[in-house]
Design an enzyme around this catalytic site. Structure first.
Site, PDB file in Angstrom:
ATOM      1  N   ASP A 104     -51.624  -2.907 -71.278  1.00 50.72           N
ATOM      2  CA  ASP A 104     -51.938  -1.960 -70.212  1.00 50.72           C
ATOM      3  C   ASP A 104     -50.701  -1.729 -69.355  1.00 50.72           C
ATOM      4  O   ASP A 104     -49.856  -2.631 -69.208  1.00 50.72           O
ATOM      5  CB  ASP A 104     -53.077  -2.482 -69.331  1.00 50.72           C
ATOM      6  CG  ASP A 104     -54.403  -2.534 -70.067  1.00 50.72           C
ATOM      7  OD1 ASP A 104     -54.643  -1.644 -70.899  1.00 50.72           O
ATOM      8  OD2 ASP A 104     -55.190  -3.459 -69.815  1.00 50.72           O
ATOM      9  N   ASP A 141     -57.293   4.056 -73.009  1.00 46.33           N
ATOM     10  CA  ASP A 141     -58.387   4.055 -72.032  1.00 46.33           C
ATOM     11  C   ASP A 141     -58.570   5.432 -71.426  1.00 46.33           C
ATOM     12  O   ASP A 141     -59.690   5.901 -71.215  1.00 46.33           O
ATOM     13  CB  ASP A 141     -58.101   3.051 -70.906  1.00 46.33           C
ATOM     14  CG  ASP A 141     -58.006   1.622 -71.404  1.00 46.33           C
ATOM     15  OD1 ASP A 141     -58.648   1.301 -72.414  1.00 46.33           O
ATOM     16  OD2 ASP A 141     -57.290   0.828 -70.766  1.00 46.33           O
TER      17      ASP A 141
END
Length: 216
Positions: free
Chosen positions: A147, A181
């Protein structure tokens, strides 16, 4: 291949951008390192998680394995649904949005399945290596999801009168996430916004009702 070209291009481009960005982060940043793009509001912050989107997790190695297997099953189901919608000429917008969701799901499962095998461990002091001599930091299906997007747009404190959280720090938007995402979230949001167009139902007209009465 008619009807498949645009969804396949969208899936390929989304996956390519997602993986190129993740590879760059893994090979060029240490864990926790960050770059401030727009002051303290738009930040590239390298972190990893063992679980779901936006840093959510299932506990332990078995939880990680179960999540990876669930993702693979979900990807197969989405792929079949996408194929079905294209073959039966569903609304083009719906097909493209499902393609985004599919690409995002595949993007994160690549991390979970392969990153533990092909990368060394990222730490607070060392960058990861690709195909290290001693092997990767984990086994197949146990990789960590990379991330990097962090948007703490609003910083403040909860009012003191608020139960449980009163006086505590408040940050919006706190989770760190990635391009995969984002693709999933955008696809879901667009489907919700466009559902009236995507899932039209045939409304009986007066003429249709008359015909049914005559036939009866």
């Amino acid at each position: 291949m008619k009807g498949f070209t645009k969804p396949l291009i969208l899936i390929f481009v989304t996956l390519l951008l997602d993986q190129v960005l993740k590879f760059w982060i893994k090979l060029n940043m240490t864990l926790g390192q960050e770059f401030h793009i727009i002051k303290d509001r738009v930040i590239i912050h390298f972190t990893e998680n063992n679980g779901m989107a936006f840093g959510l997790e299932l506990g332990g190695e078995m939880g990680k394995l179960a999540l990876s297997l669930f993702r693979i099953i979900a990807i197969i189901a989405i792929a079949y649904g996408l194929y079905y919608m294209i073959r039966h000429k569903y609304h083009r917008g719906l097909i493209l949005n499902v393609s985004l969701i599919f690409a995002g799901a595949v993007g994160n499962i690549i991390d979970s399945v392969f990153y533990g095998v092909i990368f060394s461990e990222s730490t607070w002091y060392t960058k990861a290596e690709l195909f290290p001599e001693g092997g990767g930091y984990s086994s197949l299906l146990h990789g960590k999801v990379v991330d990097m997007f962090y948007f703490p747009i609003i910083n403040g404190n909860f009012p003191t009168w608020l139960p449980l959280w009163g006086g505590q720090d408040f940050i919006f938007f706190r989770p760190v996430f990635n391009l995969a995402d984002t693709a999933i979230s955008v696809g879901v949001i667009l489907i919700l916004l466009g559902q009236k167009r995507y899932f039209k139902e045939d409304v009986p007209t007066v003429s249709n009702l008359n015909n049914e009465i005559v036939e009866d």
